[in-house]
Scaffold this active site. Structure first.
Site, PDB file in Angstrom:
ATOM      1  N   PRO A   9      12.207 -18.262  20.634  1.00  0.00           N
ATOM      2  CA  PRO A   9      12.895 -19.441  20.110  1.00  0.00           C
ATOM      3  C   PRO A   9      14.336 -19.194  19.694  1.00  0.00           C
ATOM      4  O   PRO A   9      14.661 -18.165  19.112  1.00  0.00           O
ATOM      5  CB  PRO A   9      12.047 -19.844  18.898  1.00  0.00           C
ATOM      6  CG  PRO A   9      11.205 -18.659  18.585  1.00  0.00           C
ATOM      7  CD  PRO A   9      11.005 -17.936  19.870  1.00  0.00           C
ATOM      8  N   ASN A  10      15.153 -20.178  20.027  1.00  0.00           N
ATOM      9  CA  ASN A  10      16.568 -20.257  19.642  1.00  0.00           C
ATOM     10  C   ASN A  10      17.486 -19.314  20.422  1.00  0.00           C
ATOM     11  O   ASN A  10      18.704 -19.374  20.275  1.00  0.00           O
ATOM     12  CB  ASN A  10      16.754 -20.039  18.121  1.00  0.00           C
ATOM     13  CG  ASN A  10      15.998 -21.078  17.320  1.00  0.00           C
ATOM     14  OD1 ASN A  10      16.183 -22.275  17.539  1.00  0.00           O
ATOM     15  ND2 ASN A  10      15.114 -20.658  16.429  1.00  0.00           N
ATOM     16  N   ARG A  17      25.176 -19.924  18.708  1.00  0.00           N
ATOM     17  CA  ARG A  17      24.353 -19.777  17.509  1.00  0.00           C
ATOM     18  C   ARG A  17      24.835 -18.590  16.655  1.00  0.00           C
ATOM     19  O   ARG A  17      24.788 -17.434  17.110  1.00  0.00           O
ATOM     20  CB  ARG A  17      22.917 -19.503  17.974  1.00  0.00           C
ATOM     21  CG  ARG A  17      21.951 -19.172  16.877  1.00  0.00           C
ATOM     22  CD  ARG A  17      20.642 -18.648  17.427  1.00  0.00           C
ATOM     23  NE  ARG A  17      19.746 -18.355  16.342  1.00  0.00           N
ATOM     24  CZ  ARG A  17      18.737 -17.513  16.422  1.00  0.00           C
ATOM     25  NH1 ARG A  17      18.475 -16.882  17.555  1.00  0.00           N
ATOM     26  NH2 ARG A  17      17.973 -17.296  15.372  1.00  0.00           N
ATOM     27  N   TYR A  22      24.992 -12.833  16.051  1.00  0.00           N
ATOM     28  CA  TYR A  22      24.398 -12.574  17.374  1.00  0.00           C
ATOM     29  C   TYR A  22      25.421 -12.342  18.491  1.00  0.00           C
ATOM     30  O   TYR A  22      25.035 -12.058  19.624  1.00  0.00           O
ATOM     31  CB  TYR A  22      23.468 -13.745  17.751  1.00  0.00           C
ATOM     32  CG  TYR A  22      22.323 -13.911  16.774  1.00  0.00           C
ATOM     33  CD1 TYR A  22      21.396 -12.885  16.606  1.00  0.00           C
ATOM     34  CD2 TYR A  22      22.183 -15.063  16.008  1.00  0.00           C
ATOM     35  CE1 TYR A  22      20.345 -13.013  15.699  1.00  0.00           C
ATOM     36  CE2 TYR A  22      21.129 -15.206  15.105  1.00  0.00           C
ATOM     37  CZ  TYR A  22      20.226 -14.179  14.954  1.00  0.00           C
ATOM     38  OH  TYR A  22      19.188 -14.302  14.066  1.00  0.00           O
ATOM     39  N   ASN A  73      12.328 -10.164  23.259  1.00  0.00           N
ATOM     40  CA  ASN A  73      12.998 -10.597  22.038  1.00  0.00           C
ATOM     41  C   ASN A  73      12.278 -11.869  21.616  1.00  0.00           C
ATOM     42  O   ASN A  73      12.536 -12.951  22.149  1.00  0.00           O
ATOM     43  CB  ASN A  73      14.501 -10.856  22.252  1.00  0.00           C
ATOM     44  CG  ASN A  73      15.192 -11.179  20.927  1.00  0.00           C
ATOM     45  OD1 ASN A  73      14.516 -11.416  19.920  1.00  0.00           O
ATOM     46  ND2 ASN A  73      16.511 -11.202  20.926  1.00  0.00           N
ATOM     47  N   ALA A  76      12.187 -15.278  15.830  1.00  0.00           N
ATOM     48  CA  ALA A  76      11.468 -15.305  14.549  1.00  0.00           C
ATOM     49  C   ALA A  76       9.965 -15.076  14.705  1.00  0.00           C
ATOM     50  O   ALA A  76       9.304 -14.658  13.739  1.00  0.00           O
ATOM     51  CB  ALA A  76      11.733 -16.630  13.844  1.00  0.00           C
ATOM     52  N   GLU A  97      10.024  -4.126  22.019  1.00  0.00           N
ATOM     53  CA  GLU A  97      10.553  -5.191  21.152  1.00  0.00           C
ATOM     54  C   GLU A  97      12.049  -4.956  20.969  1.00  0.00           C
ATOM     55  O   GLU A  97      12.459  -3.817  20.738  1.00  0.00           O
ATOM     56  CB  GLU A  97       9.843  -5.116  19.791  1.00  0.00           C
ATOM     57  CG  GLU A  97      10.413  -6.087  18.773  1.00  0.00           C
ATOM     58  CD  GLU A  97       9.834  -5.869  17.374  1.00  0.00           C
ATOM     59  OE1 GLU A  97       8.628  -5.588  17.238  1.00  0.00           O
ATOM     60  OE2 GLU A  97      10.619  -5.977  16.412  1.00  0.00           O
ATOM     61  N   HIS A  99      15.970  -6.666  19.428  1.00  0.00           N
ATOM     62  CA  HIS A  99      16.739  -7.663  18.680  1.00  0.00           C
ATOM     63  C   HIS A  99      18.216  -7.363  18.813  1.00  0.00           C
ATOM     64  O   HIS A  99      18.619  -6.192  18.787  1.00  0.00           O
ATOM     65  CB  HIS A  99      16.375  -7.634  17.190  1.00  0.00           C
ATOM     66  CG  HIS A  99      14.916  -7.819  16.959  1.00  0.00           C
ATOM     67  ND1 HIS A  99      14.306  -9.041  17.025  1.00  0.00           N
ATOM     68  CD2 HIS A  99      13.937  -6.911  16.730  1.00  0.00           C
ATOM     69  CE1 HIS A  99      12.999  -8.887  16.829  1.00  0.00           C
ATOM     70  NE2 HIS A  99      12.758  -7.599  16.649  1.00  0.00           N
ATOM     71  N   ARG A 106      18.974  -7.257   7.190  1.00  0.00           N
ATOM     72  CA  ARG A 106      19.083  -8.687   6.916  1.00  0.00           C
ATOM     73  C   ARG A 106      18.021  -9.109   5.884  1.00  0.00           C
ATOM     74  O   ARG A 106      17.572  -8.310   5.089  1.00  0.00           O
ATOM     75  CB  ARG A 106      18.962  -9.452   8.235  1.00  0.00           C
ATOM     76  CG  ARG A 106      20.086  -9.067   9.228  1.00  0.00           C
ATOM     77  CD  ARG A 106      19.989  -9.846  10.517  1.00  0.00           C
ATOM     78  NE  ARG A 106      20.126 -11.292  10.267  1.00  0.00           N
ATOM     79  CZ  ARG A 106      19.756 -12.222  11.142  1.00  0.00           C
ATOM     80  NH1 ARG A 106      19.249 -11.870  12.333  1.00  0.00           N
ATOM     81  NH2 ARG A 106      19.889 -13.506  10.853  1.00  0.00           N
TER      82      ARG A 106
HETATM   83  C1  DQA Z   1      16.507 -11.847  16.515  1.00  0.00           C
HETATM   84  C2  DQA Z   1      16.217 -11.536  15.040  1.00  0.00           C
HETATM   85  C3  DQA Z   1      15.180 -12.507  14.480  1.00  0.00           C
HETATM   86  O1  DQA Z   1      14.948 -12.213  13.106  1.00  0.00           O
HETATM   87  C4  DQA Z   1      15.703 -13.936  14.587  1.00  0.00           C
HETATM   88  O2  DQA Z   1      14.713 -14.831  14.125  1.00  0.00           O
HETATM   89  C5  DQA Z   1      16.141 -14.277  15.962  1.00  0.00           C
HETATM   90  C6  DQA Z   1      16.936 -13.302  16.705  1.00  0.00           C
HETATM   91  C7  DQA Z   1      17.630 -10.957  17.079  1.00  0.00           C
HETATM   92  O3  DQA Z   1      17.712 -10.849  18.303  1.00  0.00           O
HETATM   93  O4  DQA Z   1      18.421 -10.387  16.329  1.00  0.00           O
HETATM   94  O5  DQA Z   1      15.933 -15.388  16.441  1.00  0.00           O
HETATM   95  O6  DQA Z   1      15.330 -11.592  17.263  1.00  0.00           O
END
Ligand code: DQA
Length: 148
Positions: A9-10, A17, A22, A73, A76, A97, A99, A106
């Protein structure tokens, strides 16, 4: 060698964003870069992004016999999706995994990953390069396994 690159998501909003956290690269430019890097490593990437937990799980199920590993990735979902964790454990494919941000530097809720225990490794904090580093690690892991 085929790698499924799953984005949660996102992440479709990368570029606009929270660029201070990011970076300014879009998801499609990141995908282009790792597609190229994968080719140089003798691998091919299949990309999928969704804002829906079930769609990510469905894609894992659908491609479980067609790919050799997963770059994930999960956004959340990383921090609370037991369903995604069970899906990764269930498909029995090596998963990394990753990020963009250093989640450990954070908010506290980002310090926990429910996915990490079923992944072979975790990469975070290198911005878009986290994808490249995770790809290299995953390809090397798979190549070593295949050589055995
Ligand atoms: C993320 C880190 C997560 O905590 C966050 O919710 C994201 C992006 C990252 O790539 O830094 O959506 O996965």
């Amino acid at each position: 060698m085929k790698i499924l690159v799953l984005n949660g998501p996102n992440l479709n909003l990368l570029g606009e964003r929270e660029p201070g956290i990011y970076g300014s690269d879009t998801l499609s430019s990141i995908c282009q870069t790792i597609s190229q890097e994968a080719q140089e490593l003798g691998a091919e990437c299949i990309f999928f992004q969704s804002n829906h937990e079930g769609a990510l799980i469905d894609k894992l199920h659908e491609l479980r016999h067609d790919v050799d590993g997963i770059l994930l990735n999960a956004g959340a979902y990383t921090h609370y999706s037991y369903a995604l964790r069970d899906a990764i454990a269930g498909v029995r494919l090596p998963c990394v995994e990753l990020h963009l941000s250093n989640v450990h530097a954070r908010e506290e809720f980002r310090h926990q990953s429910v996915l990490a225990p079923v992944c072979i490794g975790v990469v975070c904090g290198f911005g878009a390069d986290s994808y490249s580093l995770a790809l290299t690690g995953l390809v090397r892991h798979i190549a070593k396994k295949q050589a055995k």
